[in-house]
Design an enzyme around this catalytic site. Structure first.
Site, PDB file in Angstrom:
ATOM      1  N   ASP A 191       0.870  -1.172   0.000  1.00 27.30           N
ATOM      2  CA  ASP A 191       0.000   0.000   0.000  1.00 27.30           C
ATOM      3  C   ASP A 191       0.909   1.225   0.000  1.00 27.30           C
ATOM      4  OD1 ASP A 191      -1.642   2.124   0.569  1.00 27.30           O
ATOM      5  OD2 ASP A 191      -2.617   1.203   2.299  1.00 27.30           O
ATOM      6  N   TYR A 197      -7.492  16.134  -9.250  1.00 32.07           N
ATOM      7  CA  TYR A 197      -6.686  15.185 -10.037  1.00 32.07           C
ATOM      8  C   TYR A 197      -5.616  15.955 -10.811  1.00 32.07           C
ATOM      9  CZ  TYR A 197      -5.571  11.487 -13.426  1.00 32.07           C
ATOM     10  OH  TYR A 197      -4.927  10.563 -14.199  1.00 32.07           O
ATOM     11  N   PRO A 236      -9.353  -0.924 -15.804  1.00 31.31           N
ATOM     12  CA  PRO A 236     -10.492  -1.233 -14.933  1.00 31.31           C
ATOM     13  C   PRO A 236     -11.073   0.009 -14.268  1.00 31.31           C
ATOM     14  CG  PRO A 236      -8.733  -2.815 -14.589  1.00 31.31           C
ATOM     15  CD  PRO A 236      -8.182  -1.763 -15.506  1.00 31.31           C
ATOM     16  N   SER A 237     -10.210   0.919 -13.786  1.00 33.28           N
ATOM     17  CA  SER A 237     -10.772   2.079 -13.088  1.00 33.28           C
ATOM     18  C   SER A 237     -11.468   3.022 -14.062  1.00 33.28           C
ATOM     19  CB  SER A 237      -9.703   2.811 -12.272  1.00 33.28           C
ATOM     20  OG  SER A 237      -8.818   3.504 -13.103  1.00 33.28           O
ATOM     21  N   ARG A 273     -13.114  13.031 -27.031  1.00 34.72           N
ATOM     22  CA  ARG A 273     -12.163  14.074 -26.616  1.00 34.72           C
ATOM     23  C   ARG A 273     -10.729  13.699 -27.021  1.00 34.72           C
ATOM     24  NH1 ARG A 273     -11.952  13.578 -19.895  1.00 34.72           N
ATOM     25  NH2 ARG A 273     -10.607  11.747 -19.956  1.00 34.72           N
TER      26      ARG A 273
HETATM   27  P1  NAD Z   1      -6.251   1.370 -12.514  1.00 38.76           P
HETATM   28  O1  NAD Z   1      -6.658   2.663 -11.867  1.00 38.76           O
HETATM   29  O2  NAD Z   1      -7.293   0.605 -13.206  1.00 38.76           O
HETATM   30  O3  NAD Z   1      -5.537   0.440 -11.454  1.00 38.76           O
HETATM   31  C1  NAD Z   1      -4.924   1.028 -10.357  1.00 38.76           C
HETATM   32  C2  NAD Z   1      -4.247  -0.019  -9.486  1.00 38.76           C
HETATM   33  O4  NAD Z   1      -3.797   0.694  -8.328  1.00 38.76           O
HETATM   34  C3  NAD Z   1      -5.156  -1.132  -8.978  1.00 38.76           C
HETATM   35  O5  NAD Z   1      -4.536  -2.379  -9.224  1.00 38.76           O
HETATM   36  C4  NAD Z   1      -5.260  -0.846  -7.486  1.00 38.76           C
HETATM   37  O6  NAD Z   1      -5.374  -2.032  -6.704  1.00 38.76           O
HETATM   38  C5  NAD Z   1      -3.965  -0.127  -7.211  1.00 38.76           C
HETATM   39  N1  NAD Z   1      -3.991   0.704  -6.014  1.00 38.76           N
HETATM   40  C6  NAD Z   1      -4.978   1.524  -5.585  1.00 38.76           C
HETATM   41  N2  NAD Z   1      -4.643   2.086  -4.423  1.00 38.76           N
HETATM   42  C7  NAD Z   1      -3.406   1.637  -4.110  1.00 38.76           C
HETATM   43  C8  NAD Z   1      -2.527   1.863  -3.020  1.00 38.76           C
HETATM   44  N3  NAD Z   1      -2.864   2.668  -2.006  1.00 38.76           N
HETATM   45  N4  NAD Z   1      -1.326   1.238  -3.018  1.00 38.76           N
HETATM   46  C9  NAD Z   1      -0.982   0.409  -4.036  1.00 38.76           C
HETATM   47  N5  NAD Z   1      -1.781   0.150  -5.090  1.00 38.76           N
HETATM   48  C10 NAD Z   1      -2.982   0.755  -5.119  1.00 38.76           C
HETATM   49  O7  NAD Z   1      -5.037   1.662 -13.517  1.00 38.76           O
HETATM   50  P2  NAD Z   1      -4.814   2.852 -14.558  1.00 38.76           P
HETATM   51  O8  NAD Z   1      -6.108   3.500 -14.944  1.00 38.76           O
HETATM   52  O9  NAD Z   1      -3.941   2.286 -15.609  1.00 38.76           O
HETATM   53  O10 NAD Z   1      -4.027   3.961 -13.722  1.00 38.76           O
HETATM   54  C11 NAD Z   1      -2.659   3.824 -13.393  1.00 38.76           C
HETATM   55  C12 NAD Z   1      -2.024   5.209 -13.307  1.00 38.76           C
HETATM   56  O11 NAD Z   1      -2.127   5.853 -14.560  1.00 38.76           O
HETATM   57  C13 NAD Z   1      -2.667   6.152 -12.296  1.00 38.76           C
HETATM   58  O12 NAD Z   1      -1.673   6.945 -11.675  1.00 38.76           O
HETATM   59  C14 NAD Z   1      -3.550   7.017 -13.159  1.00 38.76           C
HETATM   60  O13 NAD Z   1      -3.830   8.286 -12.599  1.00 38.76           O
HETATM   61  C15 NAD Z   1      -2.687   7.141 -14.391  1.00 38.76           C
HETATM   62  N6  NAD Z   1      -3.430   7.544 -15.588  1.00 38.76           N
HETATM   63  C16 NAD Z   1      -4.438   6.755 -16.038  1.00 38.76           C
HETATM   64  C17 NAD Z   1      -5.153   7.172 -17.151  1.00 38.76           C
HETATM   65  C18 NAD Z   1      -6.303   6.357 -17.707  1.00 38.76           C
HETATM   66  O14 NAD Z   1      -7.061   6.884 -18.543  1.00 38.76           O
HETATM   67  N7  NAD Z   1      -6.466   5.108 -17.313  1.00 38.76           N
HETATM   68  C19 NAD Z   1      -4.833   8.390 -17.784  1.00 38.76           C
HETATM   69  C20 NAD Z   1      -3.786   9.138 -17.301  1.00 38.76           C
HETATM   70  C21 NAD Z   1      -3.094   8.710 -16.169  1.00 38.76           C
END
Ligand code: NAD
Length: 246
Positions: A59, A148, A184-185, A206
């Site tokens: 975590d 964010y 997933p998120s 977008r």
């Molecule tokens: P996601 O959000 O689907 O998965 C996030 C993962 O983080 C999960 O496996 C979750 O269990 C883990 N997690 C959550 N809280 C945690 C904690 N306290 N400690 C450790 N692990 C934790 O994955 P994503 O959407 O690919 O996002 C990954 C990163 O990319 C993030 O920083 C996000 O802001 C960034 N990002 C994502 C997008 C997008 O469109 N998906 C765009 C720009 C930036």
């Protein structure tokens, strides 16, 4: 394609989306990957499918756990800080608890993990730190992404500060700014709007390319920045955003 043989990579939030694709791509290029996530069973399943991946529960809000983990693994040459959280709302929707949560998970966690890993990188005189920011940051504003965007902008500032401090010590630090990427998120955010299909269409719209990014497309940039092909590159924020910031 560059080889990452002989290097050890620590990845946070490795169980899903960009973290998962990046952990798998780093391993495929020969790195030993310590895949960490708050969701232990998901990273354990990844480790079962690859000899190059070791799973550890972590975590990133827990400073003691971070220090214990870093002390218990072999020195890390590649650090991918990936954990992050999207709050959907304007400044008027953001109370102090939400502000603190966003900054804690999006920015302070990267400070914690990097601070724990850096001394041993400095001892060995080599390291590449890669921070997942977002194009929604100091690069670009987007509706309902107040805290964010503010917290992702902090990552870019932190990235440049670390790069400047350790540029003579073999340490590089770069940020990646993804556009909207399938994960997933993201699916959870689309479902939370109450109309998944309409929200998906709006998110695609977008993106100037008219489609979402795939996590593997971000992982390619991670691998480039992780390895020696990018040895002359530090302190930068790289957009991989389907043209959103054009
Ligand atoms: P996601 O959000 O689907 O998965 C996030 C993962 O983080 C999960 O496996 C979750 O269990 C883990 N997690 C959550 N809280 C945690 C904690 N306290 N400690 C450790 N692990 C934790 O994955 P994503 O959407 O690919 O996002 C990954 C990163 O990319 C993030 O920083 C996000 O802001 C960034 N990002 C994502 C997008 C997008 O469109 N998906 C765009 C720009 C930036």
């Amino acid at each position: 394609e560059q080889s990452l043989k002989g290097k050890t990579a620590l990845v946070t939030a490795a169980a899903n989306g960009i973290g998962r694709a990046s952990a798998e791509a780093l391993a495929a290029r020969g790195a030993h990957v310590i895949a960490t996530d708050i969701d232990e069973s998901a990273v354990a399943a990844m480790a079962k499918s690859s000899d190059s991946i070791t799973a550890r529960q972590l975590d990133v809000l827990d400073a003691k756990a971070i220090e214990a983990l870093v002390a218990s693994v072999s020195p890390v040459q590649i650090l991918l800080n990936c954990a992050g959280w999207v709050h959907d709302g304007t400044i008027l929707d953001c109370d102090e608890a939400i502000w603190d949560r966003a900054f804690d998970l999006n920015a302070k966690a990267m400070y914690r993990v990097t601070k724990a890993v850096l001394p041993r990188m400095l001892d060995s005189g080599a390291g590449s730190i890669i921070n997942i920011a977002s194009i929604v940051s100091s690069e670009k504003g987007a509706p309902r992404r107040f805290v964010y965007g503010a917290s992702k902008a902090a990552i870019i500032g932190m990235t440049k500060a670390i790069a400047a401090d350790f540029v003579r010590d073999g340490i590089r630090c770069n940020a990646i700014c993804p556009g909207t990427v399938q994960s997933p998120s993201l699916n959870d955010r689309l479902a939370a709007t109450g109309d998944f299909d309409a929200a998906l269409a709006a998110f695609k719209d977008r993106q100037p390319m008219g489609r979402l990014g795939q996590p593997e497309e971000i992982a390619e940039m991670v691998c480039y920045l992780a390895g020696d092909l990018s040895a002359f590159t530090t302190g930068q924020a790289f957009a991989v955003d389907g043209g959103w910031s054009i």
